[in-house]
Design an enzyme around this catalytic site. Structure first.
Site, PDB file in Angstrom:
ATOM      1  N   ASN A 257      -5.155 -10.376  -1.022  1.00 21.16           N
ATOM      2  CA  ASN A 257      -6.533 -10.783  -0.716  1.00 21.16           C
ATOM      3  C   ASN A 257      -6.878 -11.727  -1.930  1.00 21.16           C
ATOM      4  OD1 ASN A 257      -9.002 -11.910   0.816  1.00 21.16           O
ATOM      5  ND2 ASN A 257      -9.975 -10.556  -0.584  1.00 21.16           N
TER       6      ASN A 257
ATOM      7  N   GLU B  79      -8.913   0.131   2.578  1.00 26.89           N
ATOM      8  CA  GLU B  79      -9.882   0.298   3.641  1.00 26.89           C
ATOM      9  C   GLU B  79     -11.392  -0.339   3.381  1.00 26.89           C
ATOM     10  OE1 GLU B  79      -7.435   2.236   2.963  1.00 26.89           O
ATOM     11  OE2 GLU B  79      -6.778   2.827   4.915  1.00 26.89           O
TER      12      GLU B  79
ATOM     13  N   HIS C  98     -10.042 -13.412  -3.902  1.00 26.67           N
ATOM     14  CA  HIS C  98     -11.819 -13.444  -3.801  1.00 26.67           C
ATOM     15  C   HIS C  98     -12.224 -14.082  -5.024  1.00 26.67           C
ATOM     16  CE1 HIS C  98     -15.596 -11.837  -2.962  1.00 26.67           C
ATOM     17  NE2 HIS C  98     -15.669 -11.454  -4.293  1.00 26.67           N
TER      18      HIS C  98
ATOM     19  N   ASP D 207     -12.915  -5.497  -0.605  1.00 29.99           N
ATOM     20  CA  ASP D 207     -12.782  -5.981  -1.935  1.00 29.99           C
ATOM     21  C   ASP D 207     -12.292  -4.834  -3.123  1.00 29.99           C
ATOM     22  OD1 ASP D 207     -13.038  -8.485  -1.115  1.00 29.99           O
ATOM     23  OD2 ASP D 207     -14.981  -8.438  -1.703  1.00 29.99           O
TER      24      ASP D 207
HETATM   25  C1  GRF Z   1     -12.056 -19.319  -1.180  1.00 27.46           C
HETATM   26  O1  GRF Z   1     -13.042 -19.509  -2.022  1.00 27.46           O
HETATM   27  C2  GRF Z   1     -11.647 -17.874  -0.946  1.00 27.46           C
HETATM   28  O2  GRF Z   1     -11.596 -17.375  -2.373  1.00 27.46           O
HETATM   29  C3  GRF Z   1     -12.462 -17.470  -0.070  1.00 27.46           C
HETATM   30  O3  GRF Z   1     -12.950 -18.126   1.022  1.00 27.46           O
HETATM   31  C4  GRF Z   1     -12.525 -19.403   0.408  1.00 27.46           C
HETATM   32  C5  GRF Z   1     -11.638 -20.119   1.339  1.00 27.46           C
HETATM   33  O4  GRF Z   1     -11.157 -21.397   1.011  1.00 27.46           O
HETATM   34  N1  GRF Z   1     -11.933 -15.917   0.318  1.00 27.46           N
HETATM   35  P1  GRF Z   1     -10.162 -22.259   1.995  1.00 27.46           P
HETATM   36  O5  GRF Z   1     -10.268 -21.846   3.245  1.00 27.46           O
HETATM   37  O6  GRF Z   1      -8.763 -21.582   1.198  1.00 27.46           O
HETATM   38  O7  GRF Z   1     -10.272 -23.449   1.664  1.00 27.46           O
END
Ligand code: GRF
Length: 199
Positions: A108, A148, A110, A151
């Site tokens: 993921n 699980e 973040h 983040d």
């Molecule tokens: C990004 O800031 C990502 O880190 C977060 O949601 C946003 C998504 O942006 N989880 P995109 O859809 O990739 O433009």
């Protein structure tokens, strides 16, 4: 060749960064095999189609129960034969059944330096609003494996981004994307595809 399936919910700029990195050779030994969105209106689906990449919508609204939705999502992931699942702006809370199946094979991105400004409720602009409210001078982005928790999984890569005077949440969000997210996510995929990261 690593088969990467990207899960999205919105604009898909992170997906675009990955597609561009594959095209330019910054990502080697990996290809985006499919894109799955929970949101039928996600522009990310258009980005996938423009790239001739199979794009699926698995919307919770199409299923009577959360369980049925989760099963459909898992079935679709399996159909894509994903070696690596990338959550790129995916707003679905991934159920334990899927996390179990893809443990160590799901990452993921973040938009903060975990463990700051993360966990339940910290998504989208909210992350940057809270960073500005707290007055931090440095923020950034994190790529981590998914477990699980929200983040909480093992951290793969982080990149710091300066907070500047006069920043609004929107301005800061854009800088974090440009300087950190769009760099880190392709880098993480390249490293995994080339055996340079082990959990
Ligand atoms: C990004 O800031 C990502 O880190 C977060 O949601 C946003 C998504 O942006 N989880 P995109 O859809 O990739 O433009």
């Amino acid at each position: 060749m690593l088969n990467v399936t990207v899960l999205v919910s919105g604009g898909g700029t992170n997906l675009q960064a990955v597609l561009d990195a594959v095209d330019s050779g910054k990502i080697q030994n990996a290809r985006v095999a499919a894109v799955i969105s929970n949101n039928p209106g996600a522009y990310a689906l258009e980005r996938a189609k423009k790239h001739q990449i199979p794009a699926y919508c698995v919307s919770p609204k199409a299923y009577g129960t959360r369980e049925a939705f989760h099963k459909a999502l898992l079935d679709t992931l399996r159909d894509t034969e994903a070696d690596l699942v990338v959550l790129a702006g995916c707003l679905v809370v991934i159920p334990d059944s899927i996390i179990r199946e893809y443990r160590g094979r799901m990452i993921n991105i973040h938009p903060s330096l975990i463990p700051s400004f993360c966990g339940t409720g910290y998504y989208g602009l909210k992350v940057h609003e809270e960073a500005l409210k707290r007055g931090v001078k440095v923020t950034g982005a994190t790529v981590h494996y998914v477990d699980e928790g929200t983040d909480t999984g093992p951290i793969l890569l982080q990149k710091a981004v300066e907070v500047k005077p006069g920043d609004t949440p929107e301005i800061l969000q854009r800088r974090v994307m440009e300087e950190a997210e769009w760099v880190l996510l392709p880098q993480a995929i390249h490293m995994i595809a080339n055996g340079r990261i082990t959990e």
